[in-house]
Motif scaffolding. Sequence first.
Motif, PDB file in Angstrom:
ATOM      1  N   LEU A 261       9.797   4.658   4.558  1.00 15.94           N
ATOM      2  CA  LEU A 261       9.827   5.847   3.719  1.00 15.94           C
ATOM      3  C   LEU A 261      10.658   5.547   2.480  1.00 15.94           C
ATOM      4  N   VAL A 262      10.091   5.800   1.326  1.00 13.31           N
ATOM      5  CA  VAL A 262      10.780   5.582   0.054  1.00 13.31           C
ATOM      6  C   VAL A 262      11.011   6.951  -0.565  1.00 13.31           C
ATOM      7  N   GLY A 263      12.228   7.213  -1.000  1.00 18.74           N
ATOM      8  CA  GLY A 263      12.552   8.492  -1.613  1.00 18.74           C
ATOM      9  C   GLY A 263      13.239   8.307  -2.944  1.00 18.74           C
TER      10      GLY A 263
ATOM     11  N   PRO B   7       1.146  23.956  -8.845  1.00 17.32           N
ATOM     12  CA  PRO B   7       0.772  22.747  -8.105  1.00 17.32           C
ATOM     13  C   PRO B   7       0.521  21.584  -9.066  1.00 17.32           C
ATOM     14  N   TYR B   8       0.691  20.373  -8.561  1.00 18.91           N
ATOM     15  CA  TYR B   8       0.412  19.185  -9.363  1.00 18.91           C
ATOM     16  C   TYR B   8      -0.106  18.079  -8.460  1.00 18.91           C
ATOM     17  N   ASP B   9      -0.617  17.028  -9.092  1.00 17.85           N
ATOM     18  CA  ASP B   9      -1.123  15.854  -8.389  1.00 17.85           C
ATOM     19  C   ASP B   9      -0.403  14.629  -8.940  1.00 17.85           C
ATOM     20  N   VAL B  10      -0.398  13.540  -8.195  1.00 21.25           N
ATOM     21  CA  VAL B  10       0.292  12.331  -8.640  1.00 21.25           C
ATOM     22  C   VAL B  10      -0.590  11.104  -8.465  1.00 21.25           C
ATOM     23  N   THR B  11      -0.267  10.082  -9.233  1.00 22.23           N
ATOM     24  CA  THR B  11      -0.757   8.737  -8.978  1.00 22.23           C
ATOM     25  C   THR B  11       0.463   7.825  -9.018  1.00 22.23           C
ATOM     26  N   ILE B  12       0.561   6.953  -8.028  1.00 22.29           N
ATOM     27  CA  ILE B  12       1.681   6.017  -7.956  1.00 22.29           C
ATOM     28  C   ILE B  12       1.132   4.616  -8.176  1.00 22.29           C
ATOM     29  N   THR B  13       1.647   3.955  -9.193  1.00 17.64           N
ATOM     30  CA  THR B  13       1.237   2.604  -9.524  1.00 17.64           C
ATOM     31  C   THR B  13       2.412   1.669  -9.270  1.00 17.64           C
ATOM     32  N   VAL B  14       2.227   0.709  -8.380  1.00 14.36           N
ATOM     33  CA  VAL B  14       3.280  -0.267  -8.114  1.00 14.36           C
ATOM     34  C   VAL B  14       3.224  -1.318  -9.216  1.00 14.36           C
ATOM     35  N   ASP B  15       4.311  -1.424  -9.972  1.00 11.47           N
ATOM     36  CA  ASP B  15       4.361  -2.354 -11.096  1.00 11.47           C
ATOM     37  C   ASP B  15       4.775  -3.757 -10.666  1.00 11.47           C
ATOM     38  N   THR B  16       5.825  -3.837  -9.849  1.00 10.99           N
ATOM     39  CA  THR B  16       6.361  -5.125  -9.435  1.00 10.99           C
ATOM     40  C   THR B  16       6.877  -5.036  -8.006  1.00 10.99           C
ATOM     41  N   VAL B  17       6.664  -6.093  -7.257  1.00 11.29           N
ATOM     42  CA  VAL B  17       7.221  -6.193  -5.911  1.00 11.29           C
ATOM     43  C   VAL B  17       8.140  -7.400  -5.896  1.00 11.29           C
ATOM     44  N   PHE B  18       9.348  -7.217  -5.369  1.00 11.95           N
ATOM     45  CA  PHE B  18      10.313  -8.307  -5.283  1.00 11.95           C
ATOM     46  C   PHE B  18      10.405  -8.744  -3.819  1.00 11.95           C
ATOM     47  N   THR B  19      10.053  -9.972  -3.561  1.00 20.48           N
ATOM     48  CA  THR B  19      10.202 -10.527  -2.215  1.00 20.48           C
ATOM     49  C   THR B  19      11.360 -11.504  -2.241  1.00 20.48           C
TER      50      THR B  19
ATOM     51  N   ARG C 203      14.501  18.643  -3.917  1.00 17.74           N
ATOM     52  CA  ARG C 203      15.133  17.780  -4.909  1.00 17.74           C
ATOM     53  C   ARG C 203      14.722  16.316  -4.745  1.00 17.74           C
ATOM     54  N   ARG C 204      13.904  16.030  -3.729  1.00 20.69           N
ATOM     55  CA  ARG C 204      13.485  14.655  -3.455  1.00 20.69           C
ATOM     56  C   ARG C 204      11.973  14.557  -3.338  1.00 20.69           C
ATOM     57  N   GLU C 205      11.460  13.414  -3.703  1.00 19.07           N
ATOM     58  CA  GLU C 205      10.057  13.079  -3.521  1.00 19.07           C
ATOM     59  C   GLU C 205      10.015  11.882  -2.582  1.00 19.07           C
ATOM     60  N   THR C 206       9.069  11.869  -1.664  1.00 21.12           N
ATOM     61  CA  THR C 206       8.985  10.781  -0.706  1.00 21.12           C
ATOM     62  C   THR C 206       7.553  10.295  -0.576  1.00 21.12           C
ATOM     63  N   PHE C 207       7.412   9.041  -0.178  1.00 19.34           N
ATOM     64  CA  PHE C 207       6.116   8.467   0.157  1.00 19.34           C
ATOM     65  C   PHE C 207       6.355   7.271   1.066  1.00 19.34           C
ATOM     66  N   PHE C 208       5.287   6.803   1.690  1.00 12.89           N
ATOM     67  CA  PHE C 208       5.371   5.638   2.561  1.00 12.89           C
ATOM     68  C   PHE C 208       4.834   4.419   1.839  1.00 12.89           C
ATOM     69  N   ALA C 209       5.562   3.318   1.952  1.00 10.91           N
ATOM     70  CA  ALA C 209       5.121   2.045   1.396  1.00 10.91           C
ATOM     71  C   ALA C 209       4.905   1.089   2.565  1.00 10.91           C
ATOM     72  N   THR C 210       3.727   0.506   2.630  1.00 11.98           N
ATOM     73  CA  THR C 210       3.378  -0.425   3.706  1.00 11.98           C
ATOM     74  C   THR C 210       3.256  -1.828   3.131  1.00 11.98           C
TER      75      THR C 210
ATOM     76  N   GLU D  63       0.854  -1.183   0.000  1.00 14.69           N
ATOM     77  CA  GLU D  63       0.000   0.000   0.000  1.00 14.69           C
ATOM     78  C   GLU D  63       0.894   1.239   0.000  1.00 14.69           C
ATOM     79  N   VAL D  64       0.594   2.194  -0.878  1.00 11.25           N
ATOM     80  CA  VAL D  64       1.385   3.422  -1.004  1.00 11.25           C
ATOM     81  C   VAL D  64       0.535   4.592  -0.547  1.00 11.25           C
ATOM     82  N   LYS D  65       1.115   5.431   0.319  1.00 11.14           N
ATOM     83  CA  LYS D  65       0.391   6.622   0.790  1.00 11.14           C
ATOM     84  C   LYS D  65       1.378   7.648   1.318  1.00 11.14           C
ATOM     85  N   GLY D  66       0.905   8.854   1.553  1.00  8.51           N
ATOM     86  CA  GLY D  66       1.718   9.901   2.162  1.00  8.51           C
ATOM     87  C   GLY D  66       2.749  10.521   1.242  1.00  8.51           C
ATOM     88  N   TYR D  67       2.444  10.698  -0.043  1.00 12.52           N
ATOM     89  CA  TYR D  67       3.374  11.322  -0.978  1.00 12.52           C
ATOM     90  C   TYR D  67       3.616  12.775  -0.589  1.00 12.52           C
ATOM     91  N   ASP D  68       4.853  13.249  -0.772  1.00 12.96           N
ATOM     92  CA  ASP D  68       5.184  14.640  -0.469  1.00 12.96           C
ATOM     93  C   ASP D  68       6.347  15.099  -1.340  1.00 12.96           C
TER      94      ASP D  68
END
Length: 158
Positions: free
Chosen positions: A114-116, A142-154, A65-72, A54-59
Motif C-alpha cells: 500500500l502506497v500513501g 467526484p473525480y477520476d485519476v490516472t497514475i503514471t509511474v515515471d521511474t522505478v528504483f531497484t 487527508r490521504r490518498e492510497t493505492f496498491f503497487a505490485t 502495476e498500480v491499482k486500487g486507488y482510493d
Amino acid sequence: MKNLPVILALLIAMTCTAQRTTRRGLHAIKPDTETACPTVTYDTVAAPSTDIIEVKGYDKPLRSRRETFFATNTGSDTIRRIAFTISYYDLDKKLLHRASHNVRADIPSGESRLVGVRSWDVQQSFYYHGSTVSHRSNKATPYDVTITVDTVFTATRR
C-alpha cells in the motif's frame, strides 16, 4: 524569630537559582564502517512498463487527508522507491490538478504494498468516484485519476 524572614528569603533565593539540566561529557557513537549498513546503489529504470510494476486500487474518500493505492512488483528485482505522477480529472475528463511524488516503497518481487501520499484536496471537498460516499455529501465533487509511474528504483546490495 527576628531572623526567620531573613532565613526564608535566603532559602527562597537558593532554590530559585537557575539549574543546569544538560548532561556533560556525552559524545555521539560513531558506527564502524564494517558493521554499518551496507551501501545501497540504485539501478534506475526509466519509463517502466507493466512488466515491472502495476498500480491499482486507488482510493480517496471524502474529507480524507490521504490518498492510497496498491503497487505490485511484477519484475524480478526488489523495488525501493517509486516516482509517479497522479493526474486528477473531473467526470468530463477535464484536468483539475497534477502532482508528482517520489516515495519509498520496499516491494519484493511478486508482492504488493500500500502506497500513501498526502491528498491534493486540501479543502476536503472532492472524492474519488469509486470510493464510498455518504448520502449527506451532495455538495462534494467526484473525480477520476490516472497514475503514471515515471521511474522505478531497484536496489542491489554491494
